[in-house]
Motif scaffolding. Sequence first.
Motif, short mmCIF file in Angstrom:
data_model
loop_
_atom_site.label_atom_id
_atom_site.label_comp_id
_atom_site.label_asym_id
_atom_site.label_seq_id
_atom_site.Cartn_x
_atom_site.Cartn_y
_atom_site.Cartn_z
N PRO A 306 0.84 -1.20 0.00
CA PRO A 306 0.00 0.00 0.00
C PRO A 306 0.88 1.25 0.00
N VAL A 307 0.43 2.29 -0.69
CA VAL A 307 1.17 3.54 -0.76
C VAL A 307 0.22 4.68 -0.45
N GLU A 308 0.49 5.44 0.62
CA GLU A 308 -0.37 6.55 0.98
C GLU A 308 0.11 7.82 0.28
N ILE A 309 -0.81 8.49 -0.41
CA ILE A 309 -0.47 9.70 -1.16
C ILE A 309 -1.40 10.83 -0.72
N SER A 310 -0.82 11.94 -0.29
CA SER A 310 -1.60 13.08 0.17
C SER A 310 -2.25 13.79 -1.01
N ASP A 311 -3.26 14.59 -0.72
CA ASP A 311 -3.91 15.38 -1.76
C ASP A 311 -2.91 16.34 -2.42
N ALA A 312 -2.00 16.89 -1.62
CA ALA A 312 -1.02 17.83 -2.17
C ALA A 312 -0.09 17.13 -3.15
N ALA A 313 0.37 15.94 -2.80
CA ALA A 313 1.25 15.19 -3.70
C ALA A 313 0.50 14.76 -4.95
N ALA A 314 -0.77 14.38 -4.80
CA ALA A 314 -1.57 14.00 -5.97
C ALA A 314 -1.79 15.20 -6.89
N ALA A 315 -1.99 16.39 -6.32
CA ALA A 315 -2.21 17.59 -7.12
C ALA A 315 -0.96 17.95 -7.91
N GLN A 316 0.21 17.78 -7.31
CA GLN A 316 1.46 18.03 -8.03
C GLN A 316 1.61 17.06 -9.20
N ALA A 317 1.29 15.80 -8.95
CA ALA A 317 1.35 14.80 -10.02
C ALA A 317 0.34 15.11 -11.11
N GLN A 318 -0.82 15.58 -10.72
CA GLN A 318 -1.86 15.94 -11.69
C GLN A 318 -1.35 17.04 -12.63
N GLN A 319 -0.64 18.01 -12.08
CA GLN A 319 -0.09 19.09 -12.89
C GLN A 319 0.99 18.58 -13.85
N VAL A 339 4.80 6.52 -7.52
CA VAL A 339 6.08 6.08 -8.09
C VAL A 339 7.24 6.74 -7.34
N THR A 340 7.11 8.03 -7.07
CA THR A 340 8.15 8.74 -6.34
C THR A 340 8.37 8.12 -4.97
N ARG A 341 7.29 7.82 -4.26
CA ARG A 341 7.42 7.23 -2.92
C ARG A 341 8.02 5.83 -2.99
N LEU A 342 7.60 5.05 -3.95
CA LEU A 342 8.15 3.69 -4.08
C LEU A 342 9.63 3.72 -4.44
N ARG A 343 10.02 4.67 -5.27
CA ARG A 343 11.44 4.81 -5.64
C ARG A 343 12.26 5.22 -4.43
N ARG A 344 11.79 6.19 -3.70
CA ARG A 344 12.52 6.65 -2.51
C ARG A 344 12.58 5.57 -1.44
N GLY A 345 11.56 4.71 -1.41
CA GLY A 345 11.54 3.62 -0.43
C GLY A 345 12.33 2.40 -0.86
N GLY A 346 12.96 2.46 -2.03
CA GLY A 346 13.79 1.36 -2.49
C GLY A 346 13.03 0.22 -3.16
N GLN A 347 11.74 0.39 -3.39
CA GLN A 347 10.97 -0.67 -4.03
C GLN A 347 11.01 -0.62 -5.55
N LEU A 348 11.40 0.53 -6.09
CA LEU A 348 11.63 0.69 -7.51
C LEU A 348 13.06 1.16 -7.73
N ASP A 349 13.64 0.78 -8.88
CA ASP A 349 15.00 1.22 -9.19
C ASP A 349 15.15 1.40 -10.69
N ALA A 350 16.38 1.57 -11.13
CA ALA A 350 16.64 1.86 -12.54
C ALA A 350 16.29 0.70 -13.46
N GLU A 351 16.05 -0.47 -12.91
CA GLU A 351 15.68 -1.63 -13.73
C GLU A 351 14.17 -1.87 -13.75
N SER A 352 13.41 -1.09 -13.01
CA SER A 352 11.98 -1.32 -12.88
C SER A 352 11.21 -0.92 -14.15
#
Length: 365
Positions: A306-319, A339-352
Amino acid sequence: MQMNPRLSGLRCLRCEALLPPADYPEGCPHCLAAGHPASLECHYDPAPGDTMELPVWHPVTLGEGDTPCLQAGTLAQAEGIGQLWLKCESANPTGSHKDRMAAQLVSRARLAGATRVAAASSGNAGVSLAAYCAAAGLQANIAITRNCPPLQREAMQRFGARLTTFEDSLARWPHVADLCRNQGAFAGTNYLNPPVGTHPYGVEGYKPIAQEILSVCGLPTDIVVPTARGDLLWGILLGWQHLLRAGRIPRLPRLHAVEPFARLSRARSAGDARGQWEGSTDQYSIAGGTVTLQSLEALRRSGGSPVEISDAAAAQAQQRLERMGLATELSSAAALAAVTRLRRGGQLDAESSVVLILTSDGRRG
C-alpha cells in the motif's frame, strides 16, 4: 448474451469453500455468517488454448476495453526508473475503468431476470452503471452523497438513473441493502459494512487489463493502482494469475495499492480487514475508511505494497500529467505520486518497468 458454460464455481478467498455458480452479492455466505465478509473468485473448467474466460459471453457493450497504454520515457527518466507506462482507462465509453465491470455486471443482471440495478457510488461507478443499464433496458438506482461531483450527478440522471442522496458514504449502504435484499434489485456495488468486493462476475471484467498490458508493455515489474475497496486491484490480479497458469508469464508483477491515507497498511498490521480507518481527502474516487479482504489478498499474492499519497502530492502529479496533455482526476494522478514514494523507499529502481493505471480523466470532477 449468455452465461459462460465453463464457469464451474466460485471459491472463497478466506475459507476456500467452493460454491456453485450463482449470485453472491454479499460474498461467501459461510464467512459472512462468521462475521468475516470475504469475496469469491470465479473458477472455470479448462478451455482450449489459453482463453481468458469471463462469466458472460457476448455482454451488453458500449465499446469498453483495449484502452491506450502510453510510454512515458521522460517521466521514467525523471523518476529514476527503467520504463514507465500509462494505462489510460479514461478512454472507456463513460470515462473510467468502471465500464469494464459494468458490462459484465449489468449483463448478468439482465440474464438473471432483474429489472433494476442498485448501487452506492462516489461518481464514476454510478455514471457507468447508469449508462450500461440504459443500454440493457434496466433501471439504475444510485445512492450518492451530497459531495458527488455535479457533472457526474447530471450524467447519471441523463442516462435515466434514479438518485437518492445521503450525508455520508456509509449512510448509503443500508438503503442499497434494502433495495437488493427486499425489493428485488440486482447489486451493482457493495452494501455491507464491513465491506466485501463488488459482485465477482463484475470484477472479472477487469481481467483483460492484464492481457492488454502484456501485449503492449511486456511483463512489467510493478503496477500501481488507485484503490478504494479493491475491485480493480483484485480484478487485475485475476488477469495476471490466468496468464501465469497458462504459462504466458514466469511470474506475477507486483501490484501496489494507492490510497489517500493509511488504511491497508494498518489493516495488514492488524491482520484484519474489518476495521474503520477514517481520513479526509479530495481524492473522492478512493476515499472512505474501510478496506476489503480482496485488497489485502491482491497485495499478498503479488508481493505489492500500500502507498499513501496526500492530496497535495496527488495535485502536483496531476499538474505534471497536464503538462503532458493528459487530464486525470486527483485519485488517478496519485498513481504517479506513488512512483516517487516507491522509488525513494527502495521498491523501484533503474531496472523497474512500471505501469500506472490512470482510472479516470476527471472531466466530470
